[in-house]
Design a protein around this motif. Structure first.
Motif, PDB file in Angstrom:
ATOM      1  N   LEU A 169      -7.685   1.057  -6.005  1.00  0.00           N
ATOM      2  CA  LEU A 169      -6.881   1.422  -4.837  1.00  0.00           C
ATOM      3  C   LEU A 169      -6.178   2.762  -5.010  1.00  0.00           C
ATOM      4  O   LEU A 169      -5.663   3.318  -4.037  1.00  0.00           O
ATOM      5  CB  LEU A 169      -5.809   0.345  -4.578  1.00  0.00           C
TER       6      LEU A 169
ATOM      7  N   CYS B 277      -9.642   2.128   2.283  1.00  0.00           N
ATOM      8  CA  CYS B 277      -9.891   1.970   0.849  1.00  0.00           C
ATOM      9  C   CYS B 277      -9.585   0.540   0.404  1.00  0.00           C
ATOM     10  O   CYS B 277     -10.328  -0.048  -0.377  1.00  0.00           O
ATOM     11  CB  CYS B 277      -9.051   2.971   0.066  1.00  0.00           C
ATOM     12  N   PHE B 278      -8.488  -0.022   0.921  1.00  0.00           N
ATOM     13  CA  PHE B 278      -8.115  -1.386   0.541  1.00  0.00           C
ATOM     14  C   PHE B 278      -9.217  -2.373   0.921  1.00  0.00           C
ATOM     15  O   PHE B 278      -9.622  -3.217   0.103  1.00  0.00           O
ATOM     16  CB  PHE B 278      -6.799  -1.780   1.215  1.00  0.00           C
TER      17      PHE B 278
ATOM     18  N   VAL C  76      -5.781   2.121   4.175  1.00  0.00           N
ATOM     19  CA  VAL C  76      -6.218   0.781   4.570  1.00  0.00           C
ATOM     20  C   VAL C  76      -7.734   0.644   4.405  1.00  0.00           C
ATOM     21  O   VAL C  76      -8.226  -0.391   3.952  1.00  0.00           O
ATOM     22  CB  VAL C  76      -5.794   0.472   6.018  1.00  0.00           C
TER      23      VAL C  76
ATOM     24  N   LEU D  91       0.818  -1.211   0.000  1.00  0.00           N
ATOM     25  CA  LEU D  91       0.000   0.000   0.000  1.00  0.00           C
ATOM     26  C   LEU D  91       0.852   1.262   0.000  1.00  0.00           C
ATOM     27  O   LEU D  91       0.348   2.336  -0.301  1.00  0.00           O
ATOM     28  CB  LEU D  91      -0.947   0.006   1.203  1.00  0.00           C
TER      29      LEU D  91
ATOM     30  N   SER E 299     -12.280  -1.866  -1.272  1.00  0.00           N
ATOM     31  CA  SER E 299     -12.040  -2.353  -2.629  1.00  0.00           C
ATOM     32  C   SER E 299     -12.013  -3.873  -2.677  1.00  0.00           C
ATOM     33  O   SER E 299     -12.480  -4.488  -3.645  1.00  0.00           O
ATOM     34  CB  SER E 299     -10.726  -1.787  -3.160  1.00  0.00           C
ATOM     35  N   LEU E 300     -11.473  -4.503  -1.631  1.00  0.00           N
ATOM     36  CA  LEU E 300     -11.452  -5.967  -1.550  1.00  0.00           C
ATOM     37  C   LEU E 300     -12.881  -6.515  -1.507  1.00  0.00           C
ATOM     38  O   LEU E 300     -13.226  -7.467  -2.221  1.00  0.00           O
ATOM     39  CB  LEU E 300     -10.667  -6.389  -0.318  1.00  0.00           C
TER      40      LEU E 300
ATOM     41  N   CYS F 199     -10.722   5.354  -5.603  1.00  0.00           N
ATOM     42  CA  CYS F 199     -11.283   4.689  -4.439  1.00  0.00           C
ATOM     43  C   CYS F 199     -12.457   5.495  -3.922  1.00  0.00           C
ATOM     44  O   CYS F 199     -12.280   6.514  -3.260  1.00  0.00           O
ATOM     45  CB  CYS F 199     -10.237   4.529  -3.341  1.00  0.00           C
TER      46      CYS F 199
ATOM     47  N   ARG G 193       0.423   2.089  -3.285  1.00  0.00           N
ATOM     48  CA  ARG G 193      -0.963   2.015  -3.765  1.00  0.00           C
ATOM     49  C   ARG G 193      -1.901   2.834  -2.891  1.00  0.00           C
ATOM     50  O   ARG G 193      -2.972   2.378  -2.497  1.00  0.00           O
ATOM     51  CB  ARG G 193      -1.416   0.557  -3.836  1.00  0.00           C
TER      52      ARG G 193
ATOM     53  N   THR H 108      -0.036  -5.536   2.900  1.00  0.00           N
ATOM     54  CA  THR H 108      -1.221  -6.254   3.359  1.00  0.00           C
ATOM     55  C   THR H 108      -0.951  -7.754   3.473  1.00  0.00           C
ATOM     56  O   THR H 108      -0.086  -8.309   2.804  1.00  0.00           O
ATOM     57  CB  THR H 108      -2.403  -6.034   2.399  1.00  0.00           C
TER      58      THR H 108
END
Length: 223
Positions: free
Chosen positions: A215, A104-105, A102, A95, A108-109, A220, A98, A157
């Motif tokens: 990301l 946003c991650f 966190v 990240l 997005s996941l 995002c 990217r 991550t």
């Protein structure tokens, strides 16, 4: 001058179950190597033999029947079951390159899994105040079809998601899944969608570029 976009991660797809302890050891080593700049990012799709894993918020009374091995996973969340018929995605991304976001991650996941399930003919969604991926079960009630649990160390991550393709749903009764007692667990098979792991992987990876793009920067979009 704009920075170059990160490379596409290495892809690894396991055709045989990977013991949880082995996967955890490999994932932690890869996390360190990515952070040190000595390894590529990784998307690892696999399944485990039956196991219960405890996240950092797991409560002892949520382990109802430890019929399988129990591991301290180090990820966020509570108790989760992993086993045959469940596809797991371990997502190891830097990240630091990217967006350093966190929240946003995780968003997005979740979106990646939801979009993949839609492509496979199943509507699913996020639920306010409840972690994971939710859908309508055969009785019309909401039920969980996917779990999310991540850890971030040095902006890299670890862990990721699991989706129930065709697991033995009785195995979930040994825990309070993710600490949520009032909702059930379902699977694609229970909902009438028979799907091999390879077919799920293909649908998921068709949206990998969209996930990675989500990301970065203003792409995002959080609610």
């Amino acid at each position: 001058m704009s920075m170059p976009s990160p490379k596409t991660p290495e892809l690894r797809q396991a055709s045989a179950p990977v013991p949880y302890a082995q996967a955890l050891t490999e994932m932690e080593a890869r996390n360190r190597a990515i952070a040190d700049g000595t390894a590529e990012e990784l998307v690892w799709l696999l399944e485990h033999p039956p196991v219960y894993t405890a996240g950092t918020s797991a409560a002892a009374d949520e382990l109802l029947d430890p019929r399988f091995e129990v591991f301290e996973a180090g990820r966020g969340g509570r108790y989760t079951y992993h086993g045959p018929g469940q596809r797991i995605g371990y997502i190891l991304l830097n990240l630091g390159e990217r967006g350093r976001d966190v929240r946003c991650f995780v968003h997005s996941l979740e979106g990646w899994v939801i979009a993949t399930l839609a492509d496979l003919g199943l509507e699913s969604w996020r639920a306010e105040g409840r972690v994971g991926i939710w859908t309508k079960d055969i009785d019309g009630r909401e039920a969980k079809i996917g779990a999310i649990g991540v850890r971030v160390r040095r902006w890299v991550t670890m862990h990721g998601f699991s989706v129930n393709l065709a697991p033995d749903l009785s195995h979930f009764t040994g825990i309070v899944p993710c600490g949520i007692e009032e909702f059930g667990i379902t699977s694609l098979e229970r909902l009438g969608i028979g799907l091999a792991p390879e077919a799920f992987d293909k649908a998921l990876l068709a949206r990998l570029d969209d996930f990675l793009a989500s990301l970065e920067g203003k792409a995002c979009s959080l609610p």
